[in-house]
Design an enzyme around this catalytic site. Structure first.
Site, PDB file in Angstrom:
ATOM      1  N   SER A  76       0.813  -1.218   0.000  1.00  0.00           N
ATOM      2  CA  SER A  76       0.000   0.000   0.000  1.00  0.00           C
ATOM      3  C   SER A  76       0.846   1.268   0.000  1.00  0.00           C
ATOM      4  O   SER A  76       1.612   1.491  -0.916  1.00  0.00           O
ATOM      5  CB  SER A  76      -0.955  -0.060   1.193  1.00  0.00           C
ATOM      6  OG  SER A  76      -1.842   1.015   1.143  1.00  0.00           O
ATOM      7  N   HIS A  77       0.737   2.034   1.056  1.00  0.00           N
ATOM      8  CA  HIS A  77       1.383   3.347   1.137  1.00  0.00           C
ATOM      9  C   HIS A  77       2.773   3.272   1.742  1.00  0.00           C
ATOM     10  O   HIS A  77       3.431   4.296   1.903  1.00  0.00           O
ATOM     11  CB  HIS A  77       0.511   4.259   1.986  1.00  0.00           C
ATOM     12  CG  HIS A  77       0.122   3.581   3.266  1.00  0.00           C
ATOM     13  ND1 HIS A  77      -0.826   2.571   3.284  1.00  0.00           N
ATOM     14  CD2 HIS A  77       0.586   3.692   4.517  1.00  0.00           C
ATOM     15  CE1 HIS A  77      -0.938   2.113   4.517  1.00  0.00           C
ATOM     16  NE2 HIS A  77      -0.091   2.766   5.298  1.00  0.00           N
ATOM     17  N   LYS A 111     -11.326  -0.318  -1.078  1.00  0.00           N
ATOM     18  CA  LYS A 111     -11.469   1.123  -1.202  1.00  0.00           C
ATOM     19  C   LYS A 111     -10.889   1.529  -2.541  1.00  0.00           C
ATOM     20  O   LYS A 111     -10.127   0.780  -3.148  1.00  0.00           O
ATOM     21  CB  LYS A 111     -10.820   1.843  -0.037  1.00  0.00           C
ATOM     22  CG  LYS A 111      -9.390   1.476   0.218  1.00  0.00           C
ATOM     23  CD  LYS A 111      -8.944   2.080   1.536  1.00  0.00           C
ATOM     24  CE  LYS A 111      -7.560   1.630   1.918  1.00  0.00           C
ATOM     25  NZ  LYS A 111      -7.540   0.833   3.139  1.00  0.00           N
ATOM     26  N   ASP A 138      -0.872   1.644  -4.046  1.00  0.00           N
ATOM     27  CA  ASP A 138      -1.660   0.657  -4.783  1.00  0.00           C
ATOM     28  C   ASP A 138      -3.001   1.195  -5.257  1.00  0.00           C
ATOM     29  O   ASP A 138      -3.836   0.430  -5.748  1.00  0.00           O
ATOM     30  CB  ASP A 138      -1.854  -0.603  -3.946  1.00  0.00           C
ATOM     31  CG  ASP A 138      -2.609  -0.327  -2.655  1.00  0.00           C
ATOM     32  OD1 ASP A 138      -2.481   0.788  -2.122  1.00  0.00           O
ATOM     33  OD2 ASP A 138      -3.342  -1.212  -2.189  1.00  0.00           O
ATOM     34  N   ASP A 194      -5.664   2.565  -3.720  1.00  0.00           N
ATOM     35  CA  ASP A 194      -6.955   2.466  -3.032  1.00  0.00           C
ATOM     36  C   ASP A 194      -7.242   3.649  -2.117  1.00  0.00           C
ATOM     37  O   ASP A 194      -8.378   3.840  -1.683  1.00  0.00           O
ATOM     38  CB  ASP A 194      -7.100   1.121  -2.294  1.00  0.00           C
ATOM     39  CG  ASP A 194      -6.011   0.880  -1.273  1.00  0.00           C
ATOM     40  OD1 ASP A 194      -5.105   1.724  -1.154  1.00  0.00           O
ATOM     41  OD2 ASP A 194      -6.064  -0.169  -0.594  1.00  0.00           O
ATOM     42  N   ARG A 195      -6.245   4.456  -1.807  1.00  0.00           N
ATOM     43  CA  ARG A 195      -6.499   5.610  -0.930  1.00  0.00           C
ATOM     44  C   ARG A 195      -6.696   6.874  -1.749  1.00  0.00           C
ATOM     45  O   ARG A 195      -6.278   6.958  -2.901  1.00  0.00           O
ATOM     46  CB  ARG A 195      -5.324   5.833   0.015  1.00  0.00           C
ATOM     47  CG  ARG A 195      -5.152   4.727   0.996  1.00  0.00           C
ATOM     48  CD  ARG A 195      -4.098   5.073   2.020  1.00  0.00           C
ATOM     49  NE  ARG A 195      -4.091   4.038   3.063  1.00  0.00           N
ATOM     50  CZ  ARG A 195      -3.543   4.175   4.246  1.00  0.00           C
ATOM     51  NH1 ARG A 195      -2.916   5.297   4.566  1.00  0.00           N
ATOM     52  NH2 ARG A 195      -3.588   3.192   5.121  1.00  0.00           N
ATOM     53  N   ASP A 227      -2.517   6.515  -3.321  1.00  0.00           N
ATOM     54  CA  ASP A 227      -1.357   5.899  -2.675  1.00  0.00           C
ATOM     55  C   ASP A 227      -0.684   4.846  -3.556  1.00  0.00           C
ATOM     56  O   ASP A 227      -0.999   4.714  -4.739  1.00  0.00           O
ATOM     57  CB  ASP A 227      -1.757   5.286  -1.325  1.00  0.00           C
ATOM     58  CG  ASP A 227      -2.614   4.049  -1.499  1.00  0.00           C
ATOM     59  OD1 ASP A 227      -3.333   3.973  -2.512  1.00  0.00           O
ATOM     60  OD2 ASP A 227      -2.551   3.152  -0.642  1.00  0.00           O
TER      61      ASP A 227
HETATM   62  C1  G1P Z   1      -4.165   1.316   8.191  1.00  0.00           C
HETATM   63  C2  G1P Z   1      -5.390   2.179   8.347  1.00  0.00           C
HETATM   64  C3  G1P Z   1      -6.630   1.374   8.052  1.00  0.00           C
HETATM   65  C4  G1P Z   1      -6.522   0.780   6.648  1.00  0.00           C
HETATM   66  C5  G1P Z   1      -5.229  -0.002   6.523  1.00  0.00           C
HETATM   67  C6  G1P Z   1      -5.009  -0.497   5.112  1.00  0.00           C
HETATM   68  O1  G1P Z   1      -4.218   0.240   9.094  1.00  0.00           O
HETATM   69  O2  G1P Z   1      -5.468   2.736   9.641  1.00  0.00           O
HETATM   70  O3  G1P Z   1      -7.762   2.200   8.169  1.00  0.00           O
HETATM   71  O4  G1P Z   1      -7.599  -0.059   6.389  1.00  0.00           O
HETATM   72  O5  G1P Z   1      -4.117   0.818   6.882  1.00  0.00           O
HETATM   73  O6  G1P Z   1      -4.915   0.548   4.186  1.00  0.00           O
HETATM   74  P1  G1P Z   1      -3.447   0.238  10.503  1.00  0.00           P
HETATM   75  O7  G1P Z   1      -2.003   0.516  10.212  1.00  0.00           O
HETATM   76  O8  G1P Z   1      -4.039   1.369  11.301  1.00  0.00           O
HETATM   77  O9  G1P Z   1      -3.730  -1.110  11.096  1.00  0.00           O
HETATM   78 ZN    ZN Z   2      -3.329   1.321  -0.300  1.00  0.00          ZN
END
Ligand code: G1P
Ligand code: ZN
Length: 543
Positions: free
Chosen positions: A113-114, A376, A279, A281-282, A277
């Site tokens: 992801s990010h 998302k 991938d 999704d954000r 982000d």
């Molecule tokens: C974080 C975000 C959560 C999201 C997840 C995946 O998880 O807080 O809302 O679904 O990334 O993108 P966390 O690191 O808080 O467990």
């Molecule tokens: Zn992501």
């Protein structure tokens, strides 16, 4: 091409977190590490022979190598057909779209992801089920259990499959179909939004900037915003995906999307800014000199959903993760539709959407989406905003302030303390938990604590229970402080403190969130003994 059976030993640390297994690239590169996890997935999901699988990732470092391994293992494990994005690329929402559209058994998505990428960065892998959503906890738990007892994995001994051109090849009897990474997703977006209205908005001199952060959304944003909707090519910045995201941290927030933030807060700022982000999704939504919190964005989208073709029939219900502000709850109340409060992580929304209970859902962590896929979806949120803007023809700031004037403002912020020693972070949580009896009823400045609890969720569809999903300090006036440990970090522990206060008075809606939340921030420090326990006074990231 013979199936090889490779003996292996279990790794003890393959427990999937909030969104799959995430580790440093170097961990995944260790002999058998990825293979063990992939075999654990295949053993746990028990796909019938000949099943179809989707495979793709966000293009980060190690994406292609991992995909080659997964293809060879899928062939050895009896899959009949794999759809793989060209050059191994599929954004997370596009993967979800493809899994659903072609009614496959599920998909493997490669992304952290990010989190930063590159040889020293992070890598990740998760399994999504046939509904296109992240595997529910009973599946991720079965994968984890399997990973602790695994003794062998199966793989084909074959040369790598060419993934740089569309078309079909065969791998030991399994069809590998390289698909265009973008087309299916773009087609889905065209069914949901009024592209013609957005085209007219952009042709009217409305200026937009989208920051792809050198991550996966570059090609998607170009195809939609530039090719279909007529934005100038320069409207998509950092558009070329890079394996290390250009050294950046591909998280669309005010800290990490700094290039975009500078433009949107600078002289001659465009009318609308957005970022996605690693991938895809954000999303982050910005107006001229104005930031829309993800919680407000969800509430606004819910309030105006009927303006958008895909949602003109109305929405069945909404869902938000517990730490997300209650702004959307107020909209749901007015629309007289149900509003669900789930634990953090997209996987909890899937059951609600499959059961037709909710249409829209979101998280404070820059995640917004709907039942069009089961992830998302960053660009979807951007298009939703553009569609609303195309109809309302008002500045972003005006739209948000009118929303606040109508529903009140849930002033909101999240403070993250990253890379804390795990024991200290755990200590903070345990200390607050142990303080519940003395905290209840306590008066702290202008706030009185009503109750404290450990958030627990019973899924209304399958009855499964998830406990200890965050500590809530709830105040008499509806304000809240939530303490939670991240489930996606890869180094040490990240403590998240979520702060929320309700402000009905429109004359105070102009206040800066940090200022308006000042007293709650102090209370959070006081009751958690944060400084004594972690040595930190300032958060790493404020969103
Ligand atoms: C974080 C975000 C959560 C999201 C997840 C995946 O998880 O807080 O809302 O679904 O990334 O993108 P966390 O690191 O808080 O467990
Ligand atoms: Zn992501």
């Amino acid at each position: 091409m013979a199936v090889q059976i490779i003996p292996t030993q279990p790794f003890s640390d393959q427990k999937p977190g909030t969104s799959g297994l995430r580790k440093r690239v170097t961990v995944f590169q260790a002999p058998h590490y990825l293979e063990n996890f992939v075999q654990s997935i295949f053993d746990a999901i028990k796909a019938p022979a000949g099943s179809t699988l989707v495979v793709g990732g966000d293009g980060r470092f190690y994406n292609i190598e991992a995909i080659q391994i997964i293809l060879k293992m899928a062939a050895a494990n009896g899959f009949g057909h794999v759809l793989v994005g060209e050059n191994g690329i599929l954004s997370t929402p596009a993967a979800s779209c493809v899994i659903r559209k072609y009614q496959t058994f599920g998909g493997i998505i490669l992304s952290a992801s990010h989190n930063p990428g590159g040889p020293q960065g992070d890598f990740g892998i998760k399994f999504n089920t046939a509904n296109g959503g992240p595997a529910p906890e009973k599946v991720t738990e079965a994968i984890f259990v399997r990973s602790k007892e695994i003794t062998q994995y199966k793989i084909i001994d074959a040369p790598d499959v060419a993934l740089d051109a569309l078309g079909e090849t065969e791998l030991a009897g399994m069809k590998v179909e390289v698909i265009d990474s973008v087309t299916d997703y773009v087609e889905l977006m065209e069914t949901l939004f009024d592209f013609e209205a957005i085209r007219q908005l952009l042709a009217s001199g409305f200026r937009l900037r989208f920051d792809a952060m050198h991550a996966v959304t570059g090609p998607y944003a170009r195809a939609i915003l530039v090719d279909r909707l007529g934005a100038e090519a320069s409207a998509v910045m950092n558009a070329v995906p890079l394996p290390d995201f250009g050294g950046g941290h591909p998280d669309p927030n005010l800290t990490y999307a700094h290039d975009l933030v500078e433009i949107m807060y600078g002289a001659d700022a465009p009318d609308f800014g957005a970022a996605s982000d690693g991938d895809g999704d954000r999303n982050m939504i910005l107006g001229k000199h104005f930031f829309v919190t993800p919680s407000d964005s969800l509430a606004l989208i819910a309030a105006d959903a009927r303006l958008v073709p895909g949602y003109v029939q109305g929405i069945a219900g909404v869902a938000r993760s517990m730490p997300t502000s209650a702004a959307v709850d107020r909209v749901a109340e007015e629309l007289d539709i149900p509003c669900f409060e789930t634990p953090t992580g997209w996987k909890f929304f899937g059951n609600l959407m499959d059961a037709g209970k909710v249409t829209l859902c979101g998280e404070e962590s820059f995640g917004t989406g709907s039942d069009h896929v089961r992830e998302k979806d960053g660009l979807w949120a951007v298009l939703f905003w553009l569609n609303i803007l195309a109809i309302k023809r008002q500045p972003v700031e005006t739209i948000v302030k009118r929303h606040w004037a109508r529903f009140g403002r849930n002033v909101y912020s999240r403070h993250d303390y990253e890379e804390l020693p795990s024991a200290a972070a755990q200590g903070v949580i345990e200390h607050v938990r142990a303080s519940f009896p003395v905290l209840e009823g306590k008066v702290l400045g202008r706030y009185t604590i009503k109750t404290c609890d450990d958030f627990s969720y019973t899924d209304p569809v399958d009855g499964s229970v998830s406990q200890k999903q965050g500590i809530r300090i709830l105040f008499e006036d509806g304000s809240r402080i939530v303490f939670r440990l991240s489930g996606t970090g890869t180094e040490g522990a990240t403590l998240r403190i979520y702060l929320e206060a309700f402000e009905p008075n429109a004359s105070k809606h102009g206040l800066d969130a940090q200022e308006a939340l000042g007293e709650l921030i102090e209370i959070a420090h006081q009751i958690s003994e944060l400084k004594q326990r972690t040595g930190r006074e300032q958060p790493t990231v404020i969103t």
